[in-house]
Design a protein around this motif. Sequence first.
Motif, PDB file in Angstrom:
ATOM      1  N   GLU A  46       0.833  -1.205   0.093  1.00 33.16           N
ATOM      2  CA  GLU A  46       0.010   0.162  -0.066  1.00 33.16           C
ATOM      3  C   GLU A  46       0.990   1.271  -0.122  1.00 33.16           C
ATOM      4  O   GLU A  46       0.723   2.155  -0.742  1.00 33.16           O
ATOM      5  N   LYS A  47       2.020   1.089   0.805  1.00 32.75           N
ATOM      6  CA  LYS A  47       2.854   2.350   0.655  1.00 32.75           C
ATOM      7  C   LYS A  47       3.470   2.581  -0.529  1.00 32.75           C
ATOM      8  O   LYS A  47       3.758   3.618  -0.899  1.00 32.75           O
ATOM      9  N   LYS A  50       1.329   4.263  -2.622  1.00 33.46           N
ATOM     10  CA  LYS A  50       1.361   5.723  -2.185  1.00 33.46           C
ATOM     11  C   LYS A  50       2.292   6.612  -2.653  1.00 33.46           C
ATOM     12  O   LYS A  50       2.269   7.886  -2.939  1.00 33.46           O
ATOM     13  N   ALA A  51       3.470   5.946  -2.265  1.00 31.16           N
ATOM     14  CA  ALA A  51       4.584   6.782  -2.521  1.00 31.16           C
ATOM     15  C   ALA A  51       5.085   6.887  -4.258  1.00 31.16           C
ATOM     16  O   ALA A  51       5.644   7.957  -4.582  1.00 31.16           O
ATOM     17  N   GLN A  53       2.840   7.734  -6.027  1.00 30.36           N
ATOM     18  CA  GLN A  53       1.871   8.690  -6.547  1.00 30.36           C
ATOM     19  C   GLN A  53       2.170  10.103  -5.917  1.00 30.36           C
ATOM     20  O   GLN A  53       1.739  11.216  -6.161  1.00 30.36           O
ATOM     21  N   ASP A  54       3.100  10.075  -4.622  1.00 27.72           N
ATOM     22  CA  ASP A  54       3.244  11.272  -3.912  1.00 27.72           C
ATOM     23  C   ASP A  54       4.703  11.565  -3.601  1.00 27.72           C
ATOM     24  O   ASP A  54       5.305  10.717  -2.913  1.00 27.72           O
ATOM     25  N   LEU A  57       6.006  11.961   0.186  1.00 24.66           N
ATOM     26  CA  LEU A  57       6.108  10.975   0.956  1.00 24.66           C
ATOM     27  C   LEU A  57       7.330  10.195   0.387  1.00 24.66           C
ATOM     28  O   LEU A  57       7.957   9.534   1.426  1.00 24.66           O
ATOM     29  N   SER A 169      -0.554   6.169   8.134  1.00 18.93           N
ATOM     30  CA  SER A 169       0.281   6.620   7.078  1.00 18.93           C
ATOM     31  C   SER A 169      -0.464   7.398   5.810  1.00 18.93           C
ATOM     32  O   SER A 169      -1.647   6.792   5.551  1.00 18.93           O
ATOM     33  N   PRO A 170      -0.218   8.513   5.140  1.00 19.79           N
ATOM     34  CA  PRO A 170       1.193   9.106   5.365  1.00 19.79           C
ATOM     35  C   PRO A 170       1.334  10.127   6.692  1.00 19.79           C
ATOM     36  O   PRO A 170       2.246  10.912   6.888  1.00 19.79           O
ATOM     37  N   ARG A 229      -8.899   1.231   0.170  1.00 20.49           N
ATOM     38  CA  ARG A 229      -7.313   1.314   0.528  1.00 20.49           C
ATOM     39  C   ARG A 229      -6.593   0.025   0.105  1.00 20.49           C
ATOM     40  O   ARG A 229      -5.569   0.013  -0.728  1.00 20.49           O
ATOM     41  N   ALA A 232      -4.635  -1.205  -3.500  1.00 20.98           N
ATOM     42  CA  ALA A 232      -3.329  -1.055  -3.751  1.00 20.98           C
ATOM     43  C   ALA A 232      -2.836  -2.417  -3.880  1.00 20.98           C
ATOM     44  O   ALA A 232      -1.891  -2.572  -4.694  1.00 20.98           O
TER      45      ALA A 232
END
Length: 256
Positions: A46-47, A50-51, A53-54, A57, A169-170, A229, A232
Motif C-alpha cells: 500500500e505504501k 502511495k509513494a 503517486q506522492d 512521501l 500513514s502518510p 485502500r 493497492a
Amino acid sequence: MDAVKPARIEILGVPVDCVSMTTALDYVDELLRGGEAGTVLAINPEKVIKARQDPVLLGQLKTAALLIPDGIGIVGAARLLGLANIERVPGIDLMMRICERAAERGYRVFLYGAVPEVNAAASEALAAAFPGLRIVGRQHGYLSEAEMPALVSAINNSGADILLAALGSPRQEQWMATHLAQLRIKVCQGVGGSFDVLAGTVRRAPASWRDRNMEWAYRLLSQPRRLMRQTALPRFAFQVLGKWLSRSPRQGHTSG
Ligand code: UDP
C-alpha cells in the motif's frame, strides 16, 4: 560490534532495507547509541503505491534511517525481481521487540497517537507486557497544529529516547518530517494502527494466518472499510509483474 547499515534496494522505485528482525533490532540499537534522531518506517505494498503517486512521501521514506519490509508482498516482489532474499519484519513485531529491549536496557519510551482511550490502553498493555518499561509520556493523536509546540516540548522534557508514532500513514511520515529536527530523541518508529491492536480494539490475524503470510487477507476480511485502500494490493501485484516481464533474462540484480 557496530551494526552495519543495511543494504537498501528499491521496489518499483520505493526504497526498502534488507533486514531480518535480528538485524533490524541491531540497527535500532545502533541508532539508540548514536547522536541524531532516526526514523524507522514500514514498507508494504500500500505504501509503495502511495509513494509512487506522492513525491513528498517518497522523499520522506528516502530519508528514513530504517525501512523495514513489513508486507509479504514486499518480500515476494524482492524475490521475484531478483533483488534480495529478504524476510518479513512486521512493524508491530519490531515495536514489541524494541519495547522489550527498552525495558531491559532502561531506554525511555513516549507513545504518541490514536484516540485517547486507545493510547491509554496501549500504554497499559505495554507496561504489563514488559515490566520495568519506562513509559515517560504519552499523547493521543488528535491534537491541532497550534498544540504541536507543546507536544514537542513534552516529548523533549520527558527525556524519551524512543518515540512510537501511531498516526497512520502518510500522516505519521509527514509529522516526522516536520518535527523530527526539533526532537531530542534517538529513534522514532511509525507504528500505524499498532496501538489499536495493543488496546484490543483491532484484532490482529491469528498466528495460523500470520504463519501462512495471510495477515493482509485477515485485515481485509475483518476491516471491510479498508477495502478501498486495499485496491493497492492488486495494483502493486500488476506493477511488479509488469516489471518482472520487462526485465531482460540476464538482468538479475538491478534495482526494481
Ligand atoms: N490516528 C491519529 N490521528 C489522526 C488520524 C489517525 O492518531 O489524526 C490514528 C488512528 O486513531 C489509528 C491510527 O492512527 O490508531 C491509524 O491506523 P491505521 O490502521 O489506519 O494505520 P496504518 O497502519 O494502516 O497506517
